[in-house]
Design a protein around this motif. Structure first.
Motif, PDB file in Angstrom:
ATOM      1  N   ILE A   1      -5.521 -16.268  31.700  1.00 35.92           N
ATOM      2  CA  ILE A   1      -6.152 -15.802  30.455  1.00 35.92           C
ATOM      3  C   ILE A   1      -5.217 -15.913  29.253  1.00 35.92           C
TER       4      ILE A   1
ATOM      5  N   ARG B   1     -13.571 -15.246  28.622  1.00 31.03           N
ATOM      6  CA  ARG B   1     -14.163 -13.895  28.525  1.00 31.03           C
ATOM      7  C   ARG B   1     -15.025 -13.586  29.756  1.00 31.03           C
TER       8      ARG B   1
ATOM      9  N   PHE C   1     -13.721 -11.724  33.036  1.00 30.35           N
ATOM     10  CA  PHE C   1     -13.661 -10.274  33.193  1.00 30.35           C
ATOM     11  C   PHE C   1     -14.951  -9.684  33.766  1.00 30.35           C
ATOM     12  N   ASP C   2     -16.050 -10.424  33.678  1.00 24.71           N
ATOM     13  CA  ASP C   2     -17.337  -9.891  34.147  1.00 24.71           C
ATOM     14  C   ASP C   2     -17.378  -9.678  35.655  1.00 24.71           C
TER      15      ASP C   2
ATOM     16  N   GLY D   1      -3.875 -10.256  30.302  1.00 25.61           N
ATOM     17  CA  GLY D   1      -5.314 -10.137  30.089  1.00 25.61           C
ATOM     18  C   GLY D   1      -5.768  -9.297  28.920  1.00 25.61           C
ATOM     19  N   GLU D   2      -5.105  -8.159  28.687  1.00 20.92           N
ATOM     20  CA  GLU D   2      -5.689  -7.173  27.768  1.00 20.92           C
ATOM     21  C   GLU D   2      -5.699  -7.555  26.283  1.00 20.92           C
TER      22      GLU D   2
ATOM     23  N   TYR E   1      -8.672  -9.826  25.922  1.00 19.49           N
ATOM     24  CA  TYR E   1      -9.902  -9.058  26.152  1.00 19.49           C
ATOM     25  C   TYR E   1     -10.209  -8.175  24.946  1.00 19.49           C
TER      26      TYR E   1
ATOM     27  N   TYR F   1     -11.257 -10.379  21.873  1.00 21.51           N
ATOM     28  CA  TYR F   1     -12.597 -10.956  22.024  1.00 21.51           C
ATOM     29  C   TYR F   1     -13.669  -9.892  21.806  1.00 21.51           C
ATOM     30  N   THR F   2     -13.487  -8.729  22.456  1.00 19.89           N
ATOM     31  CA  THR F   2     -14.525  -7.700  22.321  1.00 19.89           C
ATOM     32  C   THR F   2     -14.572  -7.128  20.903  1.00 19.89           C
TER      33      THR F   2
ATOM     34  N   LYS G   1     -15.984  -3.165  24.694  1.00 21.19           N
ATOM     35  CA  LYS G   1     -15.172  -3.093  25.918  1.00 21.19           C
ATOM     36  C   LYS G   1     -13.780  -2.500  25.693  1.00 21.19           C
TER      37      LYS G   1
ATOM     38  N   VAL H   1     -10.435  -1.780  28.211  1.00 24.88           N
ATOM     39  CA  VAL H   1      -9.063  -2.230  27.938  1.00 24.88           C
ATOM     40  C   VAL H   1      -8.101  -1.050  28.072  1.00 24.88           C
TER      41      VAL H   1
END
Length: 410
Positions: free
Chosen positions: A128, A154, A157-158, A186-187, A190, A193-194, A202, A206
């Motif tokens: 990521i 993205r 993460f789902d 990752g965070e 994440y 993006y969110t 999200k 996080v």
């Protein structure tokens, strides 16, 4: 006699022309060489960040070649380095920094937005990290392929595997384990993006990743964090009562600190979890300050400074410098921590940076890699952390030094 004189003069003329011709060629060549050398000199009047950035580009004209890779690879370490180039581009508007980033992305992502050699079922959080460069590329160029690639990352993460408490596994091959490294991988992606495309829906998820490691991996004695936490407590390296790794590893602390200051960029001031993350950053800054060496640097295993074999390590030291300096600049940390960060950068420059005659700079004493479990098995012992190779210009050190030098603007 006249004929002879004419012959002699003619011969001398030809000899002179040949002599001049032969002499001029090397002179001309020498001028070009000197000009070429001047072009390649890296001025010591530049800031340390640009000196390092130009040194990297000189050694590796294409970003995928960093670490002497023989073929292009989507790589978390190169991703970290290129996030630093983004910051440099924002500061200097020098197009070659942007082109260096874009060249990497365009080598690894095709016109449809598909990644080279990517299997979404691998579930490797390291994959990521380099995706962070795609936000800037998409914002500047509006090329759809970058947005497609962002969405691909993205979606990871789902269905990403999680521990029973909801923490992302470090990798599919490391079940129920959270490593401090993974927070950085990752965070920040994440969170951004969110925040930018999902109205921040999200951000609680996080923050939860940090909460889990804060609650389970922090060592109350030192205020530092163990390298990892195995929620199942089944790994041979894991403490049977707590699930933590046996030791504190400097670079893991660095990953954690950088992850905190970078995700905070995307938490609005009124978000209920923001204060909690700021508290974690303050705890870390207090903890690591206690273990800073007089040189300004930190040891590979930071709380066992006097143990035989331990050494001052470049990448983790630089990461902590970046995290603390940015924390101060953003107002998350009290101003007095600036001294800790400045002392750290000074230590890196004085002790671990080497400068060539042409101005090219190198970073020394970088731990090549470290982990837990796997094959060959890594037991997380002190002896294990000392056994990993120590390298010059390893990408972990390059990226961390760039970020630290940019943040302190020295």
């Amino acid at each position: 006699m006249k004929k002879l004189s004419l012959f002699v003069y003619s011969g001398l003329g030809i000899f002179t022309i040949c002599f001049l011709f032969l002499c001029c060629k090397p002179i001309e060549k020498t001028k070009k060489t000197i000009a070429s050398q001047k072009e390649q000199l890296i001025s010591n009047k530049l800031k340390w960040s640009e000196r390092m950035a130009l040194s990297i580009m000189k050694r590796h004209p294409k970003a995928w070649q960093i670490d002497d890779h023989e073929a292009p690879k989507w790589d978390y370490k190169i991703g970290m380095i290129l996030t630093a180039y983004e910051k440099l581009y924002a500061k200097t508007a020098n197009q070659k920094y942007f082109d260096y980033i874009k060249g990497y992305a365009d080598t690894l992502i095709d016109s449809t937005g598909a990644f080279q050699n990517f299997n979404p079922q691998d579930h490797n959080i390291d994959f990521i990290n380099a995706g962070k460069i795609l936000f800037g590329l998409y914002n500047k160029t509006k090329e759809q392929k970058y947005f497609t690639a962002l969405k691909t990352l993205r979606r990871q993460f789902d269905d990403y595997p999680r521990t029973p408490s909801g923490g992302f596994w470090h990798k599919k091959i490391y079940p129920n384990q959270m490593w401090l490294d993974g927070l950085y991988m990752g965070e920040p992606f994440y969170a951004r993006y969110t925040a930018e495309f999902e109205k921040g829906e999200k951000l609680n998820d996080v923050a939860h990743q940090f909460e889990l490691l804060h609650d389970h991996a922090m060592d109350k004695k030192t205020g530092l964090y163990f390298h990892a936490w195995d929620e199942s407590k089944k790994m041979p390296w894991a403490n049977k009562e707590t699930g933590t790794a046996p030791h504190i590893w400097l670079r893991a602390l660095g990953w954690y600190g950088m992850a905190l200051v970078d995700v905070l960029d995307y938490f609005p001031k009124d978000h209920p979890k923001r204060k909690e993350l700021v508290v974690y950053l303050n705890e870390l800054a207090v903890g690591v300050s206690k273990y800073q060496d007089v040189s300004g640097l930190w040891y590979q295993v930071p709380n066992l400074q006097s143990r035989k074999g331990n050494y001052l390590e470049a990448s983790g030291s630089a990461m902590l410098v970046y995290a603390i300096a940015k924390g101060v600049h953003k107002g998350y940390l009290p101003a007095n921590f600036k001294k800790v960060a400045t002392k750290g950068l000074d230590g890196l420059i004085k002790k671990l940076i080497k400068v060539d005659a042409d101005g090219e700079i190198h970073i020394t004493q970088v731990c090549a890699s470290a982990g837990l479990g796997g094959n060959p098995y890594r037991d997380g012992s002190f002896e294990y952390y000392m056994s990993e190779k120590i390298k010059v210009d390893n990408s972990h050190g390059l990226g961390a030094f760039l970020l630290a030098a940019i943040e302190l603007d020295k």
